[in-house]
Design an enzyme around this catalytic site. Structure first.
Site, PDB file in Angstrom:
ATOM      1  N   GLY A  15       1.070  -0.975  -0.073  1.00  0.00           N
ATOM      2  CA  GLY A  15       0.446  -0.428   0.037  1.00  0.00           C
ATOM      3  C   GLY A  15       1.069   0.917   0.086  1.00  0.00           C
ATOM      4  O   GLY A  15       1.808   1.515   0.535  1.00  0.00           O
ATOM      5  N   ARG A  76       0.586  -5.036  -5.425  1.00  0.00           N
ATOM      6  CA  ARG A  76       1.097  -6.157  -4.381  1.00  0.00           C
ATOM      7  C   ARG A  76       1.080  -7.480  -5.423  1.00  0.00           C
ATOM      8  O   ARG A  76       0.188  -7.162  -6.073  1.00  0.00           O
ATOM      9  CB  ARG A  76      -0.407  -6.568  -3.912  1.00  0.00           C
ATOM     10  CG  ARG A  76      -0.470  -4.819  -2.379  1.00  0.00           C
ATOM     11  CD  ARG A  76      -1.906  -6.071  -1.946  1.00  0.00           C
ATOM     12  NE  ARG A  76      -2.216  -4.453  -0.932  1.00  0.00           N
ATOM     13  CZ  ARG A  76      -1.681  -4.027   0.031  1.00  0.00           C
ATOM     14  NH1 ARG A  76      -0.364  -4.190   0.551  1.00  0.00           N
ATOM     15  NH2 ARG A  76      -2.259  -2.703   0.686  1.00  0.00           N
ATOM     16  N   ASP A 107       6.299  -5.397   5.542  1.00  0.00           N
ATOM     17  CA  ASP A 107       6.654  -6.689   5.938  1.00  0.00           C
ATOM     18  C   ASP A 107       6.743  -7.354   4.976  1.00  0.00           C
ATOM     19  O   ASP A 107       7.592  -8.389   4.317  1.00  0.00           O
ATOM     20  CB  ASP A 107       5.649  -7.484   7.118  1.00  0.00           C
ATOM     21  CG  ASP A 107       6.106  -7.191   8.761  1.00  0.00           C
ATOM     22  OD1 ASP A 107       7.305  -6.527   8.607  1.00  0.00           O
ATOM     23  OD2 ASP A 107       5.542  -7.089   9.708  1.00  0.00           O
ATOM     24  N   THR A 129       4.437   2.435   5.623  1.00  0.00           N
ATOM     25  CA  THR A 129       3.267   1.823   5.392  1.00  0.00           C
ATOM     26  C   THR A 129       2.356   3.037   7.248  1.00  0.00           C
ATOM     27  O   THR A 129       2.730   3.388   8.191  1.00  0.00           O
ATOM     28  CB  THR A 129       2.913   0.792   6.243  1.00  0.00           C
ATOM     29  OG1 THR A 129       1.063   0.075   6.225  1.00  0.00           O
ATOM     30  CG2 THR A 129       3.860   0.328   7.081  1.00  0.00           C
ATOM     31  N   ASP A 131       0.540   2.099   8.538  1.00  0.00           N
ATOM     32  CA  ASP A 131      -0.538   1.122   9.377  1.00  0.00           C
ATOM     33  C   ASP A 131       0.201   1.452  11.428  1.00  0.00           C
ATOM     34  O   ASP A 131       0.062   0.779  11.840  1.00  0.00           O
ATOM     35  CB  ASP A 131      -0.365  -0.231   9.254  1.00  0.00           C
ATOM     36  CG  ASP A 131      -1.497  -0.290   8.225  1.00  0.00           C
ATOM     37  OD1 ASP A 131      -2.603   0.796   7.585  1.00  0.00           O
ATOM     38  OD2 ASP A 131      -0.959  -1.294   7.256  1.00  0.00           O
ATOM     39  N   ASP A 133       2.758  -0.914  11.466  1.00  0.00           N
ATOM     40  CA  ASP A 133       2.365  -2.852  11.955  1.00  0.00           C
ATOM     41  C   ASP A 133       3.430  -2.942  11.968  1.00  0.00           C
ATOM     42  O   ASP A 133       3.856  -4.243  11.555  1.00  0.00           O
ATOM     43  CB  ASP A 133       1.248  -3.034  11.751  1.00  0.00           C
ATOM     44  CG  ASP A 133       1.208  -2.821   9.822  1.00  0.00           C
ATOM     45  OD1 ASP A 133       1.757  -2.562   9.166  1.00  0.00           O
ATOM     46  OD2 ASP A 133       0.404  -4.666   9.521  1.00  0.00           O
ATOM     47  N   ARG A 175      -5.323  -2.556   8.836  1.00  0.00           N
ATOM     48  CA  ARG A 175      -5.658  -3.746   8.565  1.00  0.00           C
ATOM     49  C   ARG A 175      -5.334  -4.464   9.408  1.00  0.00           C
ATOM     50  O   ARG A 175      -6.466  -4.411  10.480  1.00  0.00           O
ATOM     51  CB  ARG A 175      -3.775  -3.741   8.032  1.00  0.00           C
ATOM     52  CG  ARG A 175      -3.926  -5.877   7.233  1.00  0.00           C
ATOM     53  CD  ARG A 175      -2.641  -6.165   6.835  1.00  0.00           C
ATOM     54  NE  ARG A 175      -1.821  -5.210   5.327  1.00  0.00           N
ATOM     55  CZ  ARG A 175      -2.559  -5.181   3.939  1.00  0.00           C
ATOM     56  NH1 ARG A 175      -3.162  -5.946   4.129  1.00  0.00           N
ATOM     57  NH2 ARG A 175      -2.485  -4.151   3.375  1.00  0.00           N
TER      58      ARG A 175
HETATM   59  O1  F6P Z   1      -1.632  -0.908   4.646  1.00  0.00           O
HETATM   60  C1  F6P Z   1      -2.383   0.258   4.049  1.00  0.00           C
HETATM   61  C2  F6P Z   1      -3.759  -0.293   3.969  1.00  0.00           C
HETATM   62  O2  F6P Z   1      -3.918   0.503   3.833  1.00  0.00           O
HETATM   63  C3  F6P Z   1      -4.049  -1.194   4.864  1.00  0.00           C
HETATM   64  O3  F6P Z   1      -4.885  -0.234   6.201  1.00  0.00           O
HETATM   65  C4  F6P Z   1      -5.770  -1.586   4.680  1.00  0.00           C
HETATM   66  O4  F6P Z   1      -5.823  -2.647   4.976  1.00  0.00           O
HETATM   67  C5  F6P Z   1      -5.161  -2.282   2.914  1.00  0.00           C
HETATM   68  O5  F6P Z   1      -3.893  -1.150   3.210  1.00  0.00           O
HETATM   69  C6  F6P Z   1      -5.467  -1.662   2.339  1.00  0.00           C
HETATM   70  O6  F6P Z   1      -5.338  -2.058   0.694  1.00  0.00           O
HETATM   71  P1  F6P Z   1      -5.690  -2.421  -0.560  1.00  0.00           P
HETATM   72  O7  F6P Z   1      -5.245  -0.975  -0.985  1.00  0.00           O
HETATM   73  O8  F6P Z   1      -5.337  -3.624  -1.681  1.00  0.00           O
HETATM   74  O9  F6P Z   1      -7.309  -1.936  -0.686  1.00  0.00           O
END
Ligand code: F6P
Length: 324
Positions: A15, A76, A107, A129, A131, A133, A175
């Site tokens: 992300g 991703r 990660d 990120t 998050d 996390d 997340r």
């Molecule tokens: O990791 C960042 C994040 O925005 C999380 O908070 C969320 O769960 C996820 O990415 C959403 O991912 P995507 O952009 O693949 O929908």
């Protein structure tokens, strides 16, 4: 070893997060200062596997420090989880004369970097990120901007919530982690904070809390609900039915990932980016840059991936005490 590295690649993965551009700028410019050639890799590991690689110079990163998102694009990449994908990525890097890469992401992105280091590519990760996390570091690029964006949005919802004497459930990203929810919960003075790390799924307790607060004259009731718990809309329906108080759900969503980075995100992105360029120029590999107890350090990626961190229980407790 130190003098054998000549060219590095930079990629952003997972992300996007505000401040990634500031990190790209810092890695690129410091690597150039260190006498290395720099190549940009577009769309994360996906772009790498499609050989979307271009030369970067000082000017490639002009006028980006203040911009949200990532100029390199991100993705991703499932293929990078396979041995064939990892081998192919390493072959492509060797073919383009890239001896090392700096990966800005979370990660999942480090797992790709770890695999590439096993295929002879020097790798350094930078925590990017919203998050927060990543266990090995006290700070991740993008978190500060995201919580400020969310905090401002929550203030706005609170205004209308008070006017209409409503209860509001506001869902924030994160997340499986509750850091964004916890920080906003404290900064916005929320009446309830629901985070995956410690939520007991006891809605009756929330209902009692809302009714009790209303009896004591509170005109609004703000519940910050972490994405890891989710289901804010159905929760709002149930809470309205149980309390008789109008309840609305607001899911903040992707707005939390965008926008111009805060000073803090630009600052740490710049320092971490420069540090990454220095350690890769020094021939180090399989490292991740981290902020620990106020200092920028680097840690073995495998060790970093094995670390765990938890929500500070004291902060959560204080949040609850201050809003009662
Ligand atoms: O990791 C960042 C994040 O925005 C999380 O908070 C969320 O769960 C996820 O990415 C959403 O991912 P995507 O952009 O693949 O929908």
């Amino acid at each position: 070893m130190a003098d054998s590295i000549k060219t590095i690649g930079i990629l952003t993965s997972g992300g996007d997060a505000p401040g990634m551009n500031a990190a790209i700028r810092a890695v690129c410019r410091k690597a150039l200062v260190n006498g290395l050639k720099v190549k940009g890799i577009e769309r994360g590991y996906t772009g790498l596997l499609h050989e979307e690689i271009f030369d970067m110079d000082k000017k490639s990163v002009s006028d980006i420090i203040q911009r949200g998102g990532t100029i390199l694009g991100t993705a991703r990449c499932e293929e990078m989880r396979t041995e064939e994908g990892q081998q192919e990525a390493a072959n492509i890097l060797h073919k383009h004369g890239i001896d090392g890469i700096v990966v800005i992401g979370g990660d999942g992105s480090y797992k790709g970097a770890l695999a590439l280091s096993r295929h002879g590519i020097r790798t350094v990760g930078i925590p990017g990120t919203i998050d927060l996390d990543i266990a090995c570091t006290d700070y991740t690029i993008g978190f500060d901007t995201a919580i400020n964006t969310a905090m401002q949005a929550i203030d706005k919802v609170r205004d209308t919530s008070s006017s209409h004497e409503r209860c509001s459930i506001i869902e924030v990203m994160g997340r499986n982690a509750g850091y964004i929810a916890l920080w906003c919960g404290i900064a916005n003075g929320a009446e309830d904070i629901l985070i995956p790390e410690n939520y007991d799924y006891n809605e009756q307790r929330i209902v009692d809390n809302i009714i009790n607060n209303r009896k004591h004259g509170k005109r609004h009731h703000i519940i910050i609900n972490a994405e890891g718990i989710g289901h804010s809309t159905s929760m709002a329906r149930r809470i309205e039915a149980a309390t008789g108080i109008e309840t609305r759900a607001t899911i903040l969503g992707y707005m939390q990932r965008g926008g111009s980075p805060t000073t803090k995100d630009r600052f740490y992105a710049s320092i971490m980016g420069a540090y990454a360029a220095d350690i890769i120029a020094a021939g180090r590999t399989n490292r991740v840059v981290a902020l620990r107890k106020g200092e920028i350090v680097d840690i073995d990626i495998e060790e970093a991936l094995a670390m765990q961190k938890s929500i500070p229980e004291y902060q959560f407790q204080v949040a609850m005490e201050l809003s009662r």
